[in-house]
Write an enzyme that holds these catalytic residues in place. Structure first.
Site, mmCIF file in Angstrom:
data_model
loop_
_atom_site.group_PDB
_atom_site.id
_atom_site.type_symbol
_atom_site.label_atom_id
_atom_site.label_comp_id
_atom_site.label_asym_id
_atom_site.label_seq_id
_atom_site.Cartn_x
_atom_site.Cartn_y
_atom_site.Cartn_z
ATOM 1 N N SER A 98 0.852 -1.186 0.000
ATOM 2 C CA SER A 98 0.000 0.000 0.000
ATOM 3 C C SER A 98 0.886 1.234 0.000
ATOM 4 O O SER A 98 2.036 1.186 0.450
ATOM 5 C CB SER A 98 -0.893 0.008 1.254
ATOM 6 O OG SER A 98 -1.541 1.254 1.419
ATOM 7 N N TYR A 100 -3.258 -1.310 9.780
ATOM 8 C CA TYR A 100 -3.147 -1.505 8.330
ATOM 9 C C TYR A 100 -1.815 -0.969 7.817
ATOM 10 O O TYR A 100 -1.107 -1.661 7.069
ATOM 11 C CB TYR A 100 -4.312 -0.791 7.638
ATOM 12 C CG TYR A 100 -4.308 -0.937 6.128
ATOM 13 C CD1 TYR A 100 -4.812 -2.086 5.531
ATOM 14 C CD2 TYR A 100 -3.810 0.080 5.321
ATOM 15 C CE1 TYR A 100 -4.822 -2.219 4.154
ATOM 16 C CE2 TYR A 100 -3.815 -0.046 3.938
ATOM 17 C CZ TYR A 100 -4.318 -1.188 3.361
ATOM 18 O OH TYR A 100 -4.314 -1.323 1.990
#
Length: 199
Positions: free
Chosen positions: A87, A100
């Site tokens: 990400s 996350y």
């Protein structure tokens, strides 16, 4: 042709079953795309320990377990490509997403280490660092906000291209890293983030 396998990728035996199915159905494996992901919101103080563990189990442990199960199949083919989903938050901070962000940072570093460990076997390992993907996972995050349209607009302000990432752009990035067109690329991240990390 495709074969679907329902499996809990946080369990080693299930990952071994996925690898066995690939060998039995297709005679081996050329590409592994570790694409499963889980996102929970909240600061470090708000994040329950169970949520932290769930995020790391799917986002990091599953990558480790499935890669470990599939490496012998890739090696038996004389090489191949592993593509991991990281990400843009592996590179920059973002409020309210500590589990996350930390898990995707771990995937990015695991990618680099795997690339070094697997290079001699002709196995390339790269990751995609994506921005906000136009998919149900991200939209569910905005939908939980008091003002969903305002939350989305605020998010888009931080993206120079001013839009979410279409799913077909993600697919094209994965196909590039899986293919021989990226045959000299390993141990790196491909940014597909609309310019989010260019600030």
């Amino acid at each position: 042709e495709a074969v679907a396998v329902g499996a809990d990728l946080t369990r080693a035996a299930e990952c071994e079953r996925v690898a066995t199915t690939a060998r039995e159905a297709f005679g081996g494996l050329d590409v592994l795309y570790n694409n499963a992901s889980l996102l929970v919101t909240g600061t470090v103080e708000d994040c329950p320990e169970e949520d932290w563990d769930r995020v790391f189990a799917l986002n990091v442990k599953a990558v480790f377990l499935l890669t470990r199960a599939c490496l012998p199949l890739l090696r038996a083919r004389g090489g191949g490509s592993i593509v991991n989903l990281a990400s843009s938050l592996a590179l920059i901070g973002y409020p309210g997403l500590p589990a996350y962000s930390a898990s995707k940072g771990a995937v990015r570093q695991l990618t680099k280490t795997l690339a070094l460990d697997c290079a001699a076997d002709g196995i390339r390992v790269n990751c995609i660092c994506h921005g906000g993907i136009d998919d149900p996972l991200l939209h569910s995050l905005f939908d939980r906000a008091p003002d969903p349209s305002g939350a989305l607009a605020g998010f888009l302000e931080g993206i120079p291209l001013g839009r979410l990432i279409p799913l077909d752009h993600m697919a094209a990035a994965a196909l590039f890293l899986a293919s021989e067109e990226s045959g000299s690329t390993t141990g790196t991240e491909l940014l597909v983030d609309g310019g989010q990390t260019a600030h």
